[in-house]
Motif scaffolding. Structure first.
Motif, short mmCIF file in Angstrom:
data_model
loop_
_atom_site.label_atom_id
_atom_site.label_comp_id
_atom_site.label_asym_id
_atom_site.label_seq_id
_atom_site.Cartn_x
_atom_site.Cartn_y
_atom_site.Cartn_z
N PRO A 95 0.82 -1.22 0.00
CA PRO A 95 0.00 0.00 0.00
C PRO A 95 0.85 1.27 0.00
N VAL A 96 2.09 1.19 0.48
CA VAL A 96 2.96 2.38 0.50
C VAL A 96 3.34 2.76 -0.92
N LEU A 97 3.80 1.77 -1.70
CA LEU A 97 4.14 2.03 -3.10
C LEU A 97 2.91 2.53 -3.85
N THR A 98 1.78 1.89 -3.61
CA THR A 98 0.53 2.29 -4.28
C THR A 98 0.19 3.74 -3.95
N ALA A 99 0.31 4.11 -2.66
CA ALA A 99 -0.01 5.49 -2.24
C ALA A 99 0.92 6.49 -2.91
N CYS A 100 2.20 6.14 -3.04
CA CYS A 100 3.16 7.04 -3.71
C CYS A 100 2.72 7.30 -5.15
N HIS A 101 2.32 6.25 -5.86
CA HIS A 101 1.85 6.42 -7.25
C HIS A 101 0.57 7.24 -7.30
N ILE A 102 -0.31 7.02 -6.33
CA ILE A 102 -1.57 7.81 -6.32
C ILE A 102 -1.23 9.29 -6.13
N TYR B 208 10.74 -0.96 10.05
CA TYR B 208 11.62 -0.99 8.88
C TYR B 208 11.41 -2.25 8.04
N ASN B 209 10.97 -3.32 8.68
CA ASN B 209 10.93 -4.61 7.97
C ASN B 209 9.53 -5.18 7.84
N VAL B 210 8.53 -4.29 7.90
CA VAL B 210 7.14 -4.73 7.73
C VAL B 210 6.49 -3.92 6.62
N ILE B 211 6.00 -4.58 5.60
CA ILE B 211 5.13 -3.89 4.62
C ILE B 211 3.74 -3.84 5.25
N PRO B 212 3.22 -2.62 5.47
CA PRO B 212 1.96 -2.54 6.24
C PRO B 212 0.74 -2.96 5.41
N GLN B 213 -0.35 -3.06 6.11
CA GLN B 213 -1.62 -3.44 5.48
C GLN B 213 -2.26 -2.23 4.78
N THR B 214 -2.08 -1.05 5.39
CA THR B 214 -2.73 0.16 4.84
C THR B 214 -1.76 1.33 4.81
N ALA B 215 -2.09 2.30 3.96
CA ALA B 215 -1.39 3.59 3.93
C ALA B 215 -2.44 4.67 3.67
#
Ligand SMILES: [Zn+2]
Ligand SMILES: [Zn+2]
Length: 385
Positions: free
Chosen positions: A206-213, A244-251
């Motif tokens: 969701p972090v990468l997705t939010a950056c693109h949004i 640092y080492n967790v891709i979260p569920q939401t952003a």
């Protein structure tokens, strides 16, 4: 004696009152002390007072000679949640609260007008003095409207004003038509799938997705809105993840939009939803938009603009009144009242210094008589003498 000279006789008392309000700032919809001071001042001038309209709002009613017309004069009373750094001897006594927008001055200016109008009553009909709570994004104008402000105190025209840093004291500036932007706040929640930071293939990030949004949202103003219109979309908050080492569920992405028409506001809302959902879908994620209209655009009625500009010119001369001020991107919730009844909103010179919402800002007490006299003169002009 001119209204300006008449009001100057109360200038020392008005200054003391303004500085007392400054020392005791109250946030939006919590203006209990301020509202009580306003109400008791109005009563001391022999004015009929109505408390608790829109929670902490106050309305004073002054009747002049018999007449069917009524005019509404509006001032705001609330402070901001910020730390004052002016170092003034009457600086805020409440940590974290500050009159950084000059609403202490606006309240004082309308009280000065109230005293003058009550002493002279040189007009036909009724003047409704509207002391509004919660202007700073707290919904105060809507609260008063929902409480029946304009049904209980019908007005044929409404007038408001704001101090303007950078405009000399004794000068005024206004423009007809769209004068201040409408504003909305938005939140976008992106939901993906969390995983170990070392195993991205197990995630929907969701972090990468939010950056693109956030990047793609910039295409709405540049590609979807007509270049002849004015619009702003600013992403001002980004959130997501705790380790640092967790891709979260939401952003989350949050921000503000500004516009001068309802049509553009709708285009922005539609665009935010389409881009957020569409980009998220491209990454296999989901996006949800929450879009909240906080301020309508402030539209000055042309005839009312002329009335208040003429009143200003009558006080200080035509040379000191700018009738063609460019629209500004700031917002103002008096706009919701102007959606119901035609009126106008004018800028009153506050001189040089820090601008509003800065921790070094202060309202200029020299501006008080110019605000008070203009409230009084526009009421007399609108009602007829
Ligand atoms: Zn403000
Ligand atoms: Zn303000």
């Amino acid at each position: 004696m001119s209204s300006l000279d008449h009001i100057r006789r109360y200038h020392p008392e008005l200054t003391a009152l303004r500085q007392d309000l400054h020392a005791h700032p109250e946030l939006g919809m919590e203006e209990h002390r301020t509202a009580e001071i306003v109400a008791s001042q109005l009563e001391s001038f022999g004015i009929e007072v109505h408390r608790g309209i829109g929670k902490t709002g106050v309305v004073g009613v002054i009747r002049g000679r018999p007449g069917n017309r009524a005019v509404g004069l509006r001032a705001d009373m609330d402070a901001l949640p910020m730390e004052e750094l002016t170092g003034l001897d009457y600086a805020s006594r409440t940590p974290g609260k500050m009159h950084a927008c000059g609403h202490d001055g606006h309240t004082t200016m309308l009280l000065g007008a109230a005293r003058y109008l009550a002493e002279t009553r040189d007009f036909d009909g009724t003047v409704n003095l509207i002391f509004q709570p919660g202007e700073e994004g707290c919904g105060g104008a809507l609260a008063m409207l929902e409480d029946g402000l304009l049904e209980r105190f019908p007005c044929d025209a409404l007038y408001g004003m704001h101090n303007a840093t950078g405009l000399d004291v004794g000068k005024y500036a206004i423009g007809a038509g769209p004068f201040m932007a409408g504003g909305a706040f938005f939140d976008i929640t992106v939901t993906g799938q969390g995983s170990h930071g070392a195993r991205p293939e197990a995630s929907i990030d969701p972090v990468l997705t939010a950056c693109h949004i956030a990047t793609a949202l910039q295409s709405i103003v540049s590609r979807n809105i007509s270049p002849r219109e004015t619009a702003v979309i600013s992403v001002t908050k980004v959130g997501g993840g705790d380790a640092y080492n967790v891709i979260p569920q939401t952003a989350t992405l949050s921000g503000t939009a500004r516009f001068f028409s309802k049509a553009v506001a709708e285009q922005i809302e539609t665009g935010l939803k389409r881009v957020a959902e569409g980009v998220a879908a491209g990454f296999g994620a989901k996006a949800e938009l929450d879009f909240r209209l906080i301020f309508a655009p402030t539209i000055n009625d042309p005839a009312c603009t002329t009335t208040i500009a003429d009143a200003a010119a009558g006080l200080v001369g035509e040379d000191l009144v700018n009738r063609a001020r460019e629209p500004v991107m700031g917002s103002e919730d008096f706009s919701f009242m102007l959606e119901k009844v035609a009126g106008a909103y004018i800028h009153v010179g506050n001189g040089p210094g820090a601008s509003a919402h800065n921790p070094h800002y202060n309202f200029n007490d020299e501006a008080i008589p110019y605000g008070s006299a203009l409230y009084a003169e526009v009421a007399k002009k609108a009602l007829g003498q």
